[in-house]
Design an enzyme around this catalytic site. Sequence first.
Site, short mmCIF file in Angstrom:
data_model
loop_
_atom_site.label_atom_id
_atom_site.label_comp_id
_atom_site.label_asym_id
_atom_site.label_seq_id
_atom_site.Cartn_x
_atom_site.Cartn_y
_atom_site.Cartn_z
N HIS A 1 5.86 -0.64 2.49
CA HIS A 1 4.91 -1.26 2.33
C HIS A 1 4.67 -1.65 0.85
O HIS A 1 3.63 -2.67 0.92
CB HIS A 1 3.76 -1.68 3.48
CG HIS A 1 4.71 -1.56 5.14
ND1 HIS A 1 3.82 -1.14 5.89
CD2 HIS A 1 5.25 -2.15 5.35
CE1 HIS A 1 4.72 -1.35 7.54
NE2 HIS A 1 5.09 -1.61 6.61
N ALA B 1 -5.10 15.05 10.64
CA ALA B 1 -3.88 14.93 10.15
C ALA B 1 -3.75 15.93 9.26
O ALA B 1 -3.87 16.63 8.99
CB ALA B 1 -3.31 13.88 8.81
C1 BJW Z 1 -5.27 9.07 12.20
C2 BJW Z 1 -6.96 9.65 11.63
C3 BJW Z 1 -6.75 11.22 11.03
C4 BJW Z 1 -6.72 7.34 12.09
N1 BJW Z 1 -5.60 12.27 11.30
N2 BJW Z 1 -4.55 10.64 12.72
C5 BJW Z 1 8.48 -6.81 16.79
C6 BJW Z 1 7.10 -7.57 17.45
C7 BJW Z 1 6.13 -7.55 17.23
C8 BJW Z 1 6.18 -8.80 16.00
C9 BJW Z 1 6.68 -8.22 14.87
C10 BJW Z 1 7.53 -7.35 15.46
N3 BJW Z 1 8.35 -7.23 14.86
C11 BJW Z 1 8.35 -8.44 13.09
C12 BJW Z 1 7.28 -8.27 13.59
C13 BJW Z 1 6.04 -8.87 12.51
C14 BJW Z 1 4.87 -7.62 12.08
C15 BJW Z 1 3.99 -7.52 12.64
O1 BJW Z 1 4.89 -6.03 12.51
N4 BJW Z 1 3.94 -7.12 13.69
C16 BJW Z 1 3.23 -7.15 14.57
C17 BJW Z 1 1.09 -6.58 14.00
C18 BJW Z 1 2.37 -7.79 16.06
N5 BJW Z 1 5.99 -7.40 11.05
C19 BJW Z 1 6.09 -7.86 9.98
O2 BJW Z 1 5.86 -9.53 9.92
C20 BJW Z 1 6.88 -7.00 8.86
N6 BJW Z 1 8.24 -8.01 8.62
C21 BJW Z 1 9.01 -8.32 8.47
O3 BJW Z 1 9.49 -8.10 10.21
O4 BJW Z 1 9.92 -8.98 8.41
C22 BJW Z 1 11.06 -9.69 8.62
C23 BJW Z 1 11.77 -10.66 7.40
C24 BJW Z 1 13.12 -10.39 7.93
C25 BJW Z 1 14.06 -10.62 7.00
C26 BJW Z 1 13.62 -11.17 5.64
C27 BJW Z 1 12.43 -12.33 6.00
C28 BJW Z 1 11.81 -11.39 6.98
C29 BJW Z 1 6.00 -6.77 7.74
C30 BJW Z 1 5.14 -5.92 8.23
C31 BJW Z 1 4.08 -5.82 6.75
C32 BJW Z 1 2.89 -5.14 7.11
N7 BJW Z 1 1.87 -4.66 5.81
C33 BJW Z 1 0.65 -4.18 5.91
C34 BJW Z 1 0.24 -4.46 4.70
C35 BJW Z 1 0.54 -3.80 3.40
C36 BJW Z 1 -1.05 -4.47 3.08
C37 BJW Z 1 -2.02 -3.94 2.62
O5 BJW Z 1 -2.09 -2.88 2.61
O6 BJW Z 1 -2.72 -5.18 2.28
O7 BJW Z 1 1.25 -2.93 6.03
S1 BJW Z 1 -0.67 -4.46 7.83
C38 BJW Z 1 -0.93 -3.62 7.19
O8 BJW Z 1 -0.72 -2.48 8.54
C39 BJW Z 1 -0.06 -2.12 6.13
C40 BJW Z 1 0.16 -1.03 7.39
O9 BJW Z 1 0.42 -0.07 6.29
C41 BJW Z 1 0.65 -1.76 8.40
C42 BJW Z 1 0.31 -0.23 9.57
O10 BJW Z 1 -0.71 0.20 9.57
P1 BJW Z 1 -1.03 1.51 9.56
O11 BJW Z 1 -0.14 2.64 8.28
O12 BJW Z 1 -0.33 1.99 11.51
O13 BJW Z 1 -2.59 1.95 10.34
P2 BJW Z 1 -3.43 1.30 11.70
O14 BJW Z 1 -4.71 1.82 11.37
O15 BJW Z 1 -2.45 0.05 11.84
O16 BJW Z 1 -3.72 2.82 12.45
C43 BJW Z 1 -4.10 3.96 11.72
C44 BJW Z 1 -3.55 4.71 13.34
O17 BJW Z 1 -4.43 6.20 12.47
C45 BJW Z 1 -4.33 5.36 13.97
O18 BJW Z 1 -3.44 5.69 14.98
C46 BJW Z 1 -5.23 5.73 14.14
O19 BJW Z 1 -5.89 6.13 15.34
C47 BJW Z 1 -5.08 7.35 13.35
N8 BJW Z 1 -6.07 8.23 12.55
N9 BJW Z 1 -7.48 8.55 11.23
C48 BJW Z 1 -4.36 11.57 12.14
N10 BJW Z 1 -7.80 11.96 10.47
#
Ligand code: BJW
Length: 222
Positions: free
Chosen positions: A100, A212
């Site tokens: 990302h 973690a």
């Molecule tokens: C602990 C803890 C501790 C807490 N110890 N654990 C299929 C189905 C539906 C939708 C889609 C799909 N495919 C694609 C999509 C669309 C979309 C998507 O996935 N949407 C869903 C949300 C519905 N995806 C996209 O748009 C992606 N691009 C794409 O698909 O492009 C297609 C394409 C192809 C070709 C040409 C053009 C286009 C891009 C996704 C980009 C995500 N960006 C972000 C922001 C980054 C920039 C920024 O920081 O501002 O990335 S969003 C945000 O979510 C960030 C993260 O990397 C990402 C994941 O989040 P993460 O890391 O999982 O965090 P949390 O908060 O969700 O979870 C934290 C976890 O930690 C929790 O489970 C806690 O329990 C745990 N935790 N403390 C252990 N101490």
Amino acid sequence: MLTGAGVSAESGVPTFRGAGGLWRSFRAEDLATAAAFARDPRLVWEWYDWRRRQLAAVRPNTAHDALASFAARAPGFTLVTQNVDGLHDAAGSADVIKVHGDIWDLRCTRCGFAARDTRVPLPELPPRCTCGATLRPGVVWFGEALPADAWARAQNAAVSCGVFLVVGTSALVYPAAGLIDMAKAAGAGVIEVNLDDTPYSALVDVSLRGKAGELLPSLLAC
Ligand code: BJW
Ligand code: ZN
């Protein structure tokens, strides 16, 4: 290993989802899409500059440290992260695959210029390229493709590993979460470390509940 925001939580970095998560206070549609940036680059940059200021004040935690030292002892270990915060680098992990992007990288919206800029705060918002166009944060927004090279390397690692660890991610964002399916389908043993259940908890081979920073040092001790 695939890491997510939970790995940085114990450093004091807010996660995205769940209690205290960024998406509880801010709308992703207003701040983390190319359309939002085109509409109001200054607003988007104010949010990223605020996050960069927070990140400049935090340090890697025991989870980042355990991973960095494990990598040094485990040839063939590949670290894929969704995190943009740079804390794996700060802990000493080399060659981190950032699917990302990186919040410390800036990229021109017109000429392709890209540079690392760790100044906080940035002196001008939005920052400008020498070509006159606006620079954007080097992160992947919703609806954008993942960096091709990083994504290819992440997929290769997922389909060729013996054990796939997935740590601190809600596994809701695709295509990154699909790496777990790829690893499983290719025959890897999958271990999840998370505070809470995720959509993959029932599918993985081992699902460990806890922080973690507390579980990784013992899990990776060898
Ligand atoms: C602990 C803890 C501790 C807490 N110890 N654990 C299929 C189905 C539906 C939708 C889609 C799909 N495919 C694609 C999509 C669309 C979309 C998507 O996935 N949407 C869903 C949300 C519905 N995806 C996209 O748009 C992606 N691009 C794409 O698909 O492009 C297609 C394409 C192809 C070709 C040409 C053009 C286009 C891009 C996704 C980009 C995500 N960006 C972000 C922001 C980054 C920039 C920024 O920081 O501002 O990335 S969003 C945000 O979510 C960030 C993260 O990397 C990402 C994941 O989040 P993460 O890391 O999982 O965090 P949390 O908060 O969700 O979870 C934290 C976890 O930690 C929790 O489970 C806690 O329990 C745990 N935790 N403390 C252990 N101490
Ligand atoms: Zn330019």
